[in-house]
Design a protein around this motif. Structure first.
Motif, mmCIF file in Angstrom:
data_model
loop_
_atom_site.group_PDB
_atom_site.id
_atom_site.type_symbol
_atom_site.label_atom_id
_atom_site.label_comp_id
_atom_site.label_asym_id
_atom_site.label_seq_id
_atom_site.Cartn_x
_atom_site.Cartn_y
_atom_site.Cartn_z
ATOM 1 N N GLY A 19 0.650 -1.324 -0.101
ATOM 2 C CA GLY A 19 0.103 -0.132 -0.168
ATOM 3 C C GLY A 19 0.995 1.582 -0.093
ATOM 4 O O GLY A 19 2.056 1.113 0.016
ATOM 5 N N PRO A 20 0.229 2.259 -0.108
ATOM 6 C CA PRO A 20 0.626 3.935 -0.119
ATOM 7 C C PRO A 20 1.497 3.612 0.927
ATOM 8 O O PRO A 20 1.071 3.642 1.683
ATOM 9 N N GLU A 21 2.102 4.983 0.864
ATOM 10 C CA GLU A 21 2.543 5.956 2.196
ATOM 11 C C GLU A 21 1.951 5.647 3.379
ATOM 12 O O GLU A 21 1.048 6.713 2.998
ATOM 13 N N GLY A 22 2.039 5.535 3.746
ATOM 14 C CA GLY A 22 1.338 5.623 5.567
ATOM 15 C C GLY A 22 -0.731 5.315 5.653
ATOM 16 O O GLY A 22 -1.598 5.177 6.243
ATOM 17 N N ALA A 23 0.195 3.716 4.596
ATOM 18 C CA ALA A 23 -1.457 2.769 4.588
ATOM 19 C C ALA A 23 -2.319 2.804 5.464
ATOM 20 O O ALA A 23 -3.081 1.933 5.995
ATOM 21 N N ARG A 155 3.986 10.650 7.753
ATOM 22 C CA ARG A 155 5.303 12.204 7.880
ATOM 23 C C ARG A 155 5.648 11.911 9.201
ATOM 24 O O ARG A 155 6.533 12.224 9.595
ATOM 25 N N GLY A 156 4.327 11.674 9.626
ATOM 26 C CA GLY A 156 4.382 11.961 11.292
ATOM 27 C C GLY A 156 4.798 10.989 11.856
ATOM 28 O O GLY A 156 4.367 10.985 13.054
ATOM 29 N N ALA A 157 4.606 9.764 12.031
ATOM 30 C CA ALA A 157 4.787 8.351 12.456
ATOM 31 C C ALA A 157 6.301 8.264 13.097
ATOM 32 O O ALA A 157 7.051 8.861 12.646
ATOM 33 N N ASP A 158 5.759 7.704 14.223
ATOM 34 C CA ASP A 158 7.687 6.742 15.249
ATOM 35 C C ASP A 158 7.909 6.313 14.598
ATOM 36 O O ASP A 158 8.100 5.655 13.750
#
Ligand SMILES: Nc1ncnc2c1ncn2[C@@H]1O[C@H](COP(=O)(O)OP(=O)(O)OP(=O)(O)O)[C@@H](O)[C@H]1O
Ligand SMILES: [Mg+2]
Length: 227
Positions: A19-23, A155-158
């Motif tokens: 899946g795409p980024e942050g899915a 972009r905001g994930a740990d």
């Protein structure tokens, strides 16, 4: 005609999560691993990476300073990381009867380097046939999200590469690039409906997990493995 004897030890299952980024790939790979590792021998892996060499290649791929990287270099580095992962981790596990759940595999390369970057799909496929020695997943779980939702999440994930809020080299690509990647994943799912299960990654995490776990359970049932 008699049935062939059942092998004493069956090959493990190879399941990929795409899946795409942050899915939600990392989140749900972890949760699926927790849920099923008591049911079947199951290892969790990720690409690019999954081996010492692969993690070193991952650092080169995601470094935001490497903006001049060509599409061909990118394709070959992903494939190199994959070749090491398949040879060192995935095939030995499968042959020993352990199943593998991998975050990303060949479909990601087709979505990013072909649909996203514009390399010919057939070139990306051919290079990856070498990298994977022809290995195809038994099941691919595709988490679908529009990048307008996924990118801010990623972009905001740990624990992520790249500066918080800006993300790694690929996350810094344009929204248009990420929309082509998403469309690529959906096209791949349409082309191989028997391998793919597509789940809406914008649903609440509990619902996403339930849908993914259901797909894994069905695969285990088809194998005759209790779940
Ligand atoms: N269904 C959901 N609803 C809301 N938030 C979610 C959901 N799934 C994941 N998230 C959150 O979105 C963020 C990104 O999730 P995650 O890191 O699992 O995605 P990813 O697909 O692995 O991203 P990347 O492509 O960057 O590796 C995390 O903070 C996670 O908690
Ligand atoms: Mg992730």
């Amino acid at each position: 005609m008699t049935n062939p004897a059942k092998p004493i030890r069956e090959r493990g299952l190879f399941i990929t999560i795409e899946g795409p980024e942050g899915a939600g790939k990392s989140t749900h790979a972890r949760r699926l691993h927790e849920r099923f590792r008591g049911v079947i021998p199951l290892v969790l892996a990720r690409e690019p990476g999954g081996t010492a060499i692969g993690e070193a290649i991952r650092t080169v791929l995601l470094d935001e300073r490497h903006r001049e990287m060509s599409a061909e270099t990118e394709m070959l580095l992903f494939a190199a990381s994959r070749a090491q992962h398949v040879g060192e981790v995935v095939l030995p596990a499968l042959e020993a009867g352990t199943s593998v759940l991998s975050e990303r595999f060949v479909d990601a390369s087709i979505a990013y380097q072909a649909y996203g970057r514009g390399l010919p799909v057939e070139v990306v496929r051919r290079v990856n046939e070498v990298a994977t020695r022809g290995l195809i997943p038994d099941l691919t779980l595709l988490l679908d999200v529009d990048p307008s939702v996924g990118l801010p999440r990623a972009r905001g994930a740990d624990g992520k590469e790249g500066p918080r809020g800006r993300g790694d080299r690929l996350e810094q690509e344009t929204l248009e690039f990420h929309r082509r990647v998403r469309a690529g994943f959906l096209q791949l799912a349409r082309e191989e409906p028997s391998r793919f299960v597509v789940v809406d990654g914008t649903l609440p995490a509990e619902e996403v997990h339930a849908a993914l776990a259901d797909a894994v359970r069905k695969l285990l049932d088809r194998r005759g493995w209790c779940s």
